[in-house]
Design a protein around this motif. Structure first.
Motif, PDB file in Angstrom:
ATOM      1  N   ARG A  63     -46.108  85.412 -86.320  1.00  0.00           N
ATOM      2  CA  ARG A  63     -45.823  84.381 -87.329  1.00  0.00           C
ATOM      3  C   ARG A  63     -45.571  85.002 -88.700  1.00  0.00           C
ATOM      4  NH1 ARG A  63     -50.898  80.591 -86.810  1.00  0.00           N
ATOM      5  NH2 ARG A  63     -49.752  79.338 -88.347  1.00  0.00           N
ATOM      6  N   GLU A  89     -59.247  85.175 -92.516  1.00  0.00           N
ATOM      7  CA  GLU A  89     -59.026  84.552 -91.210  1.00  0.00           C
ATOM      8  C   GLU A  89     -57.629  83.939 -91.118  1.00  0.00           C
ATOM      9  OE1 GLU A  89     -63.061  85.400 -91.935  1.00  0.00           O
ATOM     10  OE2 GLU A  89     -61.722  84.111 -93.125  1.00  0.00           O
ATOM     11  N   GLU A  90     -57.157  83.333 -92.215  1.00  0.00           N
ATOM     12  CA  GLU A  90     -55.816  82.748 -92.203  1.00  0.00           C
ATOM     13  C   GLU A  90     -54.742  83.819 -92.083  1.00  0.00           C
ATOM     14  OE1 GLU A  90     -56.396  78.674 -94.861  1.00  0.00           O
ATOM     15  OE2 GLU A  90     -56.306  80.615 -95.883  1.00  0.00           O
ATOM     16  N   ASP A  92     -55.194  86.825 -90.746  1.00  0.00           N
ATOM     17  CA  ASP A  92     -55.321  87.373 -89.394  1.00  0.00           C
ATOM     18  C   ASP A  92     -54.572  86.520 -88.378  1.00  0.00           C
ATOM     19  OD1 ASP A  92     -56.884  89.448 -90.313  1.00  0.00           O
ATOM     20  OD2 ASP A  92     -58.792  88.529 -89.742  1.00  0.00           O
ATOM     21  N   ALA A  93     -54.655  85.203 -88.538  1.00  0.00           N
ATOM     22  CA  ALA A  93     -53.985  84.306 -87.595  1.00  0.00           C
ATOM     23  C   ALA A  93     -52.465  84.441 -87.687  1.00  0.00           C
ATOM     24  CB  ALA A  93     -54.400  82.859 -87.867  1.00  0.00           C
ATOM     25  N   ALA A  96     -51.284  87.878 -86.087  1.00  0.00           N
ATOM     26  CA  ALA A  96     -51.645  88.109 -84.680  1.00  0.00           C
ATOM     27  C   ALA A  96     -50.385  88.175 -83.813  1.00  0.00           C
ATOM     28  CB  ALA A  96     -52.557  86.995 -84.187  1.00  0.00           C
ATOM     29  N   GLY A 125     -56.698  90.813 -86.527  1.00  0.00           N
ATOM     30  CA  GLY A 125     -55.612  89.968 -86.053  1.00  0.00           C
ATOM     31  C   GLY A 125     -55.065  90.397 -84.713  1.00  0.00           C
TER      32      GLY A 125
END
Length: 598
Positions: A63, A89-90, A92-93, A96, A125
């Protein structure tokens, strides 16, 4: 916004097939190949088969476009999401890899007898996998042969290959594997500072500890730069940081350079007495050391710069000592030898829950040390640029020195076989997601220093945030230097600061130092104060700076209108009104910038 050059990667034809029974992994294609050994390197020997390599596999990020969009939204001062930085965390998402990529890579590893669960490191990620593998096995996996290559100018030896292949199926799942064909190392890179023996050290340094009025900066500050000089030059003298419990400034160090505590205290006694007793945090990354008996010029210049501290005090500073650049010894007892510590440092920072709001780094190399098809998509520089982008999205401002070679050092010949002389942009200075700092000298007038690195990337397209500022410069340049630079490339530097005559302490003695290594951490000190102001008002830190600097904060800089940066046998670019490829937008005025912040 336009992110990277739109050139398409041209993958080479099918490589030789391996004697494997599984057709899924038998069909291979060349990922990258050198036509000749990169300039400055020579083949030395064949490494032992059991020499261990830390094989880093960079999986494609599923993404990434969303991350680019998010970065520009939180960095654009006119956007309603400005300052709403992403959490770890955002990010990493967004970086990924797709589950299909994970499955394909893990199946490939298992086919070669490697259990993915045994990886030395996996990023949060999941886009990075690090495994320790003997050379002989890596050669089978990548259909290649490794050699020990020697770089005479730096004394650096590395284990690299002239080409490597991947199963064709994996080309859509893997961006890069290192160490492979990327030869340049931090040891062969240039630390952008140098001693100035011609600049006599101050005999009575303590007398220069008194604050100078920003309204009357003495001419001596143009040749003998002290802590008081930079505070006055950039209008920070009267600002008192208020968010020191939160705000931090990070300096990235490499090449066995250690920031010396004793020298810092001596510097404080001489130039910043109210800071005496203040310490900084040492953080060791990937085997980085902290040898207090062997201080380095670069490290001492950088940490609290001894000048970043002169501006940002009492903001907490962190010095990151990153290992990963040992000379290779041809025996089976040698530890893994990747010599790509940028990756180690960036992955360390990005895997940390809390990170400094401001960073400065003062190392770089010619952009062409990696060919375009390896740099723009699926290569080392491409991956590095994405990592810098992640830092910006999380709210960190990243400064890099522009280099000390003007428009290019040495013979400036292209490494594509043509040997054509062209201007040589530097990386990471040419990365679109860092703020690149050029160099100036003198007071009333302040002019561009002749070695200030500047130019136009050949790999990264000009981002739209700087088009309005760069276009007038290009229009005025006309056909001058046509063919020597890429007029559509990312232009740098973005900004500038003083770069010579800096008085630092090395081994207890005051010495004169020059280089854009002076400029970058000095500018970072000013940015750290801007972040302090934002945080103290309950706002988010600035994060990625360039969209702000090139738009609503443009008038917060002192325009530098004279001087040039010769190189490559040419006069180089010339500073002038507005942005230029020698000093960028100019030098900072803290109070003006403070008033222009959103």
């Amino acid at each position: 916004m336009l992110l990277l050059s739109t050139f398409v990667v041209a993958l080479a034809g099918l490589g030789g097939a391996k004697p494997l029974s599984d057709k899924r992994w038998n069909d291979v294609s060349v990922k990258h190949r050198w036509v000749e050994i990169p300039r400055g390197w020579e083949f030395h020997s064949t490494p032992p088969e059991d020499h261990l390599l830390e094989m880093r596999i960079g999986l494609k990020q599923n993404r990434l476009d969303e991350l680019v969009s998010a970065l520009y939204e939180v960095s654009d001062p006119t956007h309603d999401k400005y300052g709403q930085h992403l959490s770890k965390e955002e990010v990493d998402a967004l970086v990924a890899p797709h589950p299909d990529s994970v499955e394909a890579v893990e199946s490939w590893l298992q086919y070669h007898g490697i259990n993915p669960a045994d990886a030395e490191f996996r990023s949060a990620g999941g886009e990075w996998i690090v495994i320790r593998v003997p050379v002989a096995q890596v050669e089978r996996m990548l259909d290649t042969k490794y050699g020990v290559y020697y770089h005479a100018a730096s004394g650096s030896s590395v284990v690299r290959t002239m080409e490597y292949s991947l199963p064709t199926e994996l080309l859509s799942h893997i961006d890069v594997i290192t160490p492979t064909t990327y030869f340049s190392t931090l040891r062969s890179m240039r630390a952008t500072s140098f001693l100035q023996p011609q600049t006599a050290p101050l005999e009575d340094a303590a007398s220069f500890a008194t604050d100078i009025s920003p309204l009357a900066v003495p001419a001596s500050c143009g040749t003998t730069v002290t802590a008081s000089c930079v505070r006055a030059l950039y209008n920070t003298t009267n600002y008192v940081p208020a968010a020191t419990a939160t705000n931090k400034l990070g300096i990235a160090g490499y090449l066995q350079e250690y920031a010396n505590d004793a020298d810092l205290q001596t510097f404080f006694k001489q130039f910043l007495p109210n800071a005496v007793g203040t310490t900084f945090t040492h953080v060791q990354v990937n085997g980085g050391l902290n040898d207090q008996s062997d201080p380095g010029v670069e490290a001492n210049l950088d940490i609290r710069n001894q000048f970043a501290e002169a501006i940002s005090f009492p903001t907490p500073n962190i010095y990151y000592s990153t290992g990963g650049s040992p000379p290779f010894q041809a025996d089976s007892f040698t530890p893994s030898n990747t010599n790509e510590p940028y990756l180690d440092w960036l992955n360390f920072i990005l895997n940390s829950s809390t990170i400094p709001q401001t960073f400065s780094t003062s190392y770089g190399d010619d952009e062409q040390t990696v060919p375009e098809d390896y740099a723009v998509s699926g290569g080392f520089w491409y991956v590095m640029t994405n990592l810098f982008m992640q830092l910006g999205a999380r709210g960190s401002s990243i400064m890099f020195s522009s280099g000390d070679e003007g428009v290019g050092g040495g013979n400036c010949q292209a490494n594509d076989g043509t040997k054509k002389v062209i201007f040589q942009p530097a990386f990471p200075a040419s990365c679109p997601f860092v703020t690149t700092v050029g160099g100036t000298t003198g007071v009333n007038p302040t002019v561009a220093v002749s070695f200030s690195g500047g130019g136009f990337s050949r790999y990264f397209a000009q981002p739209s945030y700087q088009t309005a500022s760069v276009t007038p410069f290009l229009n005025a340049l006309g056909t001058k230097f046509a063919g020597l630079y890429n007029a559509t490339g990312r232009a740098y530097p973005d900004v500038s600061a003083a770069a010579e005559g800096f008085q630092i302490v090395i081994n207890g003695r005051v010495s004169g130092v020059a280089g854009t290594s002076c400029s970058s951490p000095t500018f970072a000190g000013v940015v750290s104060l801007l972040n302090d102001f934002r945080i103290s008002e309950g706002k988010a830190p600035l994060g990625f700076l360039n969209p702000l600097f090139y738009s609503t904060a443009k008038s917060g800089f002192n325009d530098i209108v004279s001087g040039s940066n010769p190189g490559c046998g040419q006069t180089g670019f010339t500073a002038g009104t507005g942005w230029d490829s020698v000093t960028g937008l100019g030098t900072p005025d803290f109070l003006r910038l403070q008033a222009l912040l959103p």
